[in-house]
Design a protein around this motif. Structure first.
Motif, PDB file in Angstrom:
ATOM      1  N   THR A   2       0.827  -1.196   0.000  1.00  0.00           N
ATOM      2  CA  THR A   2       0.000   0.000   0.000  1.00  0.00           C
ATOM      3  C   THR A   2       0.861   1.245   0.000  1.00  0.00           C
ATOM      4  O   THR A   2       1.974   1.241   0.519  1.00  0.00           O
ATOM      5  N   ASP A   3       0.348   2.325  -0.609  1.00  0.00           N
ATOM      6  CA  ASP A   3       1.077   3.586  -0.563  1.00  0.00           C
ATOM      7  C   ASP A   3       0.425   4.550   0.416  1.00  0.00           C
ATOM      8  O   ASP A   3       0.676   5.742   0.408  1.00  0.00           O
ATOM      9  N   THR A   4      -0.432   4.039   1.302  1.00  0.00           N
ATOM     10  CA  THR A   4      -1.045   4.869   2.328  1.00  0.00           C
ATOM     11  C   THR A   4      -0.064   5.047   3.474  1.00  0.00           C
ATOM     12  O   THR A   4       0.511   4.086   3.974  1.00  0.00           O
ATOM     13  N   LEU A   5       0.125   6.291   3.900  1.00  0.00           N
ATOM     14  CA  LEU A   5       1.083   6.590   4.948  1.00  0.00           C
ATOM     15  C   LEU A   5       0.390   6.730   6.288  1.00  0.00           C
ATOM     16  O   LEU A   5      -0.754   7.163   6.364  1.00  0.00           O
ATOM     17  N   PRO A   6       1.080   6.377   7.388  1.00  0.00           N
ATOM     18  CA  PRO A   6       0.504   6.584   8.709  1.00  0.00           C
ATOM     19  C   PRO A   6       0.291   8.073   8.980  1.00  0.00           C
ATOM     20  O   PRO A   6       0.899   8.926   8.347  1.00  0.00           O
ATOM     21  N   ALA A   7      -0.579   8.363   9.918  1.00  0.00           N
ATOM     22  CA  ALA A   7      -0.799   9.756  10.328  1.00  0.00           C
ATOM     23  C   ALA A   7       0.106  10.050  11.522  1.00  0.00           C
ATOM     24  O   ALA A   7       0.087   9.347  12.519  1.00  0.00           O
ATOM     25  N   TRP A   8       0.923  11.113  11.373  1.00  0.00           N
ATOM     26  CA  TRP A   8       1.835  11.483  12.460  1.00  0.00           C
ATOM     27  C   TRP A   8       1.521  12.870  13.017  1.00  0.00           C
ATOM     28  O   TRP A   8       2.343  13.478  13.680  1.00  0.00           O
ATOM     29  N   THR A   9       0.341  13.397  12.709  1.00  0.00           N
ATOM     30  CA  THR A   9       0.104  14.820  12.947  1.00  0.00           C
ATOM     31  C   THR A   9      -0.414  15.155  14.334  1.00  0.00           C
ATOM     32  O   THR A   9      -0.712  16.296  14.605  1.00  0.00           O
ATOM     33  N   PRO A  52       6.894  14.125   8.329  1.00  0.00           N
ATOM     34  CA  PRO A  52       8.235  14.388   7.795  1.00  0.00           C
ATOM     35  C   PRO A  52       8.247  15.690   7.000  1.00  0.00           C
ATOM     36  O   PRO A  52       7.443  15.877   6.092  1.00  0.00           O
ATOM     37  N   GLY A  53       9.157  16.591   7.363  1.00  0.00           N
ATOM     38  CA  GLY A  53       9.240  17.897   6.723  1.00  0.00           C
ATOM     39  C   GLY A  53       8.808  19.034   7.632  1.00  0.00           C
ATOM     40  O   GLY A  53       9.065  20.202   7.332  1.00  0.00           O
ATOM     41  N   PHE A 120       5.336  15.705   2.152  1.00  0.00           N
ATOM     42  CA  PHE A 120       4.697  14.944   1.077  1.00  0.00           C
ATOM     43  C   PHE A 120       3.442  14.244   1.578  1.00  0.00           C
ATOM     44  O   PHE A 120       2.587  13.859   0.782  1.00  0.00           O
ATOM     45  N   THR A 121       3.301  14.062   2.891  1.00  0.00           N
ATOM     46  CA  THR A 121       2.099  13.422   3.409  1.00  0.00           C
ATOM     47  C   THR A 121       0.860  14.269   3.147  1.00  0.00           C
ATOM     48  O   THR A 121      -0.260  13.736   3.117  1.00  0.00           O
ATOM     49  N   ARG A 122       1.061  15.578   2.961  1.00  0.00           N
ATOM     50  CA  ARG A 122      -0.068  16.472   2.657  1.00  0.00           C
ATOM     51  C   ARG A 122      -0.344  16.528   1.154  1.00  0.00           C
ATOM     52  O   ARG A 122      -1.349  17.077   0.727  1.00  0.00           O
ATOM     53  N   HIS A 123       0.581  16.001   0.357  1.00  0.00           N
ATOM     54  CA  HIS A 123       0.470  16.092  -1.106  1.00  0.00           C
ATOM     55  C   HIS A 123       0.867  14.756  -1.724  1.00  0.00           C
ATOM     56  O   HIS A 123       1.933  14.624  -2.327  1.00  0.00           O
ATOM     57  N   THR A 146      11.967   8.769   5.735  1.00  0.00           N
ATOM     58  CA  THR A 146      10.668   8.154   6.003  1.00  0.00           C
ATOM     59  C   THR A 146      10.291   7.168   4.906  1.00  0.00           C
ATOM     60  O   THR A 146       9.895   6.025   5.176  1.00  0.00           O
ATOM     61  N   LEU A 147      10.412   7.594   3.655  1.00  0.00           N
ATOM     62  CA  LEU A 147      10.079   6.722   2.531  1.00  0.00           C
ATOM     63  C   LEU A 147      10.980   5.490   2.511  1.00  0.00           C
ATOM     64  O   LEU A 147      10.539   4.367   2.232  1.00  0.00           O
ATOM     65  N   TYR A 148      12.241   5.689   2.835  1.00  0.00           N
ATOM     66  CA  TYR A 148      13.193   4.577   2.863  1.00  0.00           C
ATOM     67  C   TYR A 148      12.845   3.587   3.966  1.00  0.00           C
ATOM     68  O   TYR A 148      12.814   2.360   3.739  1.00  0.00           O
ATOM     69  N   ASP A 149      12.568   4.092   5.163  1.00  0.00           N
ATOM     70  CA  ASP A 149      12.254   3.211   6.287  1.00  0.00           C
ATOM     71  C   ASP A 149      10.998   2.393   6.025  1.00  0.00           C
ATOM     72  O   ASP A 149      10.886   1.245   6.474  1.00  0.00           O
ATOM     73  N   LEU A 150      10.035   2.983   5.309  1.00  0.00           N
ATOM     74  CA  LEU A 150       8.774   2.304   5.038  1.00  0.00           C
ATOM     75  C   LEU A 150       8.821   1.420   3.796  1.00  0.00           C
ATOM     76  O   LEU A 150       7.824   0.758   3.473  1.00  0.00           O
TER      77      LEU A 150
END
Length: 361
Positions: A2-9, A52-53, A120-123, A146-150
């Motif tokens: 999946t390309d869905t990212l966790p929410a860290w906000t 991230p960012g 990038f999590t917002r876009h 982040t992308l690398y770790d995931l």
């Protein structure tokens, strides 16, 4: 996959009224002669949550005065037990020099955040292009880590511009990431040779032809840019000239841009519909005129007065100061707490006068 990212906000759990956002320095890593990474943790073990960012506002005490500045979180949220900020020593930079000269393992700083929406999590996009110059690599590094770790499937091209090979931030780690992650490519651009290394890669400043060589499909990507103001202006010009849809371009800066030279100055004879007021800056020993539709920071910049500021959007708190007299209209974005407002604190970047003012700045 999946390309869905966790929410860290969620708000950082240690950053509340009880803890005061205290962070302890655990390690200091020297990246280049003028850049250091500070590894920070709360006094009691807790997990960090951020996108991230995003960035933090760090507060330190210098000569008895509390001073705040914004620094991007360079560590990814996938490594939540500690947090890092990567800081370049800036000539005459009050806080950056203090951090380099005084913050050692065991030392402490205050922090607020996370702040900002440069992530990038917002876009979301299947393809990204990260463009950075100098210390602008820090938010890109947080996103890349982040992308690398995931093991995320997003296709990323990371292009970093530096003065010399010795000034390339995170060089060894980026080389390792590029060598082991099939979806991440890294390219460096150097203006000149270093003291110990002749540069054989892309040379000079980033150009459209160079970008086409590195990322021929850049028009299909969402682009994130961070770096000095002149670097980001050059990138905007480059992308505009290439016909890139600028709604797919996102940038981050902590530099307040003064009004353009052709912007008309405030007119002290304005009518009652747009009245002007006198603003006295006590520490700067300057008095100027500011109309009711202009922020105090913009009026000060227009008058040639340089005051501490970073995001200029009411988020970071860098321009926080005390209002000694008068009242303001202030619509902020979380950069100041209710208890601080009750203590007559204001943010210069989003405070507009409602009467004559005296400000401790």
């Amino acid at each position: 996959m999946t390309d869905t990212l966790p929410a860290w906000t969620d708000a950082l759990p240690w950053n509340d009224e009880d803890t005061g956002g205290l962070l302890v320095c655990k390690q200091v890593h020297v990246l280049t002669p003028d850049v250091r990474t500070f590894v920070l943790q709360p006094p009691q073990p807790r997990l960090f949550r951020h996108d991230p960012g995003q960035f933090l506002t760090l507060g330190v005490d210098i000569d008895g005065r509390s001073v705040e500045r914004c620094y991007t979180i360079s560590s990814p949220p996938t490594r939540p037990h500690s947090l890092t900020v990567t800081v370049k020593r800036v000539p005459d930079g009050l806080v950056s020099n203090w951090l380099h000269d005084h913050l050692r393992p065991g030392g402490t700083v205050l922090a607020r955040g996370p702040l900002g929406d440069f992530s990038f999590t917002r876009h979301p996009s299947p393809k990204y292009l990260f463009l950075s110059g100098g210390s602008g690599a820090t938010p890109m590094m947080a996103m890349t880590r982040t992308l690398y770790d995931l093991a995320h499937p997003a296709d990323v091209v990371f292009v970093h511009s530096a003065r010399t090979p010795d000034d390339i931030l995170f060089r060894r780690e980026l080389d390792l990431i590029a060598a082991t992650a099939p979806t991440i490519r890294v390219a460096h651009v150097c203006e000149q040779d270093g003291p110990t290394e002749h540069w054989g890669g892309h040379r000079g400043r980033l150009t459209l032809d160079m970008l086409r060589q590195i990322a021929p499909d850049f028009r299909q990507r969402k682009i994130f840019t961070c770096g000095p103001a002149c670097y980001m202006a050059a990138v905007r010009d480059l992308l505009s000239a290439a016909g890139f849809p600028m709604d797919r371009h996102h940038e981050e800066t902590f530099t307040f841009e003064p009004p353009q030279a052709d912007e008309p100055p405030a007119d002290p004879t304005d009518t009652a519909e747009n009245p002007s007021y006198t603003v006295e800056f006590t520490r700067s020993r300057r008095t100027l005129t500011c109309d009711a539709d202009t922020s105090l920071l913009a009026a000060a910049s227009r008058a040639g007065l340089s005051l501490p500021a970073s995001c200029a959007q009411g988020m970071c708190g860098t321009c926080k100061t005390t209002l000694l007299s008068g009242s303001v209209d202030m619509r902020h974005n979380g950069g100041i707490r209710p208890r601080e407002i009750a203590q007559n604190k204001i943010l210069l970047c989003c405070a507009k006068p409602r009467e004559d003012l005296v400000v401790d700045a």
